[in-house]
Enzyme design. Sequence first.
Site: not given
Ligand code: LLP
Length: 418
Positions: A276, A273-274, A316, A371, A342-343
């Site tokens: 990012r 499940e990629p 973050y 994101y 305004c923060e």
């Molecule tokens: N599968 C599940 C169940 C997830 O919760 C997530 C991300 C992914 C796959 C995808 O993960 P990735 O491959 O993108 O790492 N907003 C944060 C990232 C939150 C990720 C939440 N879950 C940021 O901007 O860094």
Amino acid sequence: MHCFTYKKSELYAENVPVRKIADTVGTPVYIYSEKTLLMHLTSYQQAFDGYPSTICYALKANSNPAVLRLLAKNGCGADVVSGGELYLAKKAGIPSEKIVYAGVGKTEDEIAAALKARILMFNVESSDELKAIDRVAGKLNVKAPIALRVNPDIDPKTHPYISTGLKNSKFGIPIENALEYYRLAKKLRNVEVLGIHKHIGSQITSINPFVDALKRVILLARNLREQGIEIKNLDIGGGLGITYRDEAPPLPGDLSGAVMPLLEEGGFNLIVEPGRSIAGNAGICVTRVLYLKRNPEREFVIVDAGMNDLLRPSLYEAFHDIRPVLKNNRKKVLSDIVGPICESGDFIARERMINRAVQGDLLAVMSAGAYGFTMSSNYNSRPRAAEVLVRGSDFFVVKERESYKDLIRGTKLPAHLK
Ligand code: LLP
């Protein structure tokens, strides 16, 4: 790997000058590269080629319909976490049998919609949810395909807000109690146990946490088999990191190289499940310098993108590289690049040595394809940015900039206030 490079002194998105897009569409604007998106998807597909597997792109990273359509047309599945994402995935033409559905708070309506769509499986996060799925499936007279999301208690060594596989996390069920949950699932009449799901966190930059977590999960699958509970689908989640600054995260091929040997006896259908690592470096956010402001301590570069457009730095303290759209030879100065909100926490980058900015300059905020837009908001009543997709020498507005009218869409004045 991405296709945002300088030709002479000008930044291009593939073969389109970034300046041309900014001048035509305005700023702030998100720009995505089709070639980069496909390169990333292909590297996953090739990495897992030869093993029964489905790449289920995590929509939360970037759910622009054009991006989704592009991925769908190239064989990608979807990981969704809401009825809205399910709707978008279906609308983009992602086949139901390639859709998995995670998240700790699925409502009964969302469960019903996913059952009617006949998705591949629900990644279930609690026993209450399991019972709700059973109930809704019973009403619809169907069997709900499920996996339990287990929490392997592995530290992914990433930002605490985006690590999800530790004991104190709200996600999944503790792996040591998994057997009990599977037994419960087995007893439910309208549920069919198909798999195990894990996802330990995001922006993970070494392979070890994936391997450690998977070993635990495979042990569980073996135990379940001994108990007569057959596991068909093994969903290893997402989480591969990308280069924001100087990280050297593993690539999909490194992941498959580490994971495949562990699966030899398995006969599983693997799900990855990629999010990012597909979209992150396939996008930038381009912003224009509005004003400069110097106080004794700092040089502030005030730009037209704020935390409502790109929240990651504020939320973050995430690092995004800042590059000039037109290179120049001005002196480097230590600068804070801040938005108009305004923060005090509204910044895009702090304490960066960048070429002295002048009013009207265009800056590219790099690695903003994941994101970025999906976490944007209307805070301070700011219309959301436009999104553009680049393909070779062409570019397409794939989401118009919001208008002021969009800010009041759906609102109503009660009679006494008219
Ligand atoms: N599968 C599940 C169940 C997830 O919760 C997530 C991300 C992914 C796959 C995808 O993960 P990735 O491959 O993108 O790492 N907003 C944060 C990232 C939150 C990720 C939440 N879950 C940021 O901007 O860094």
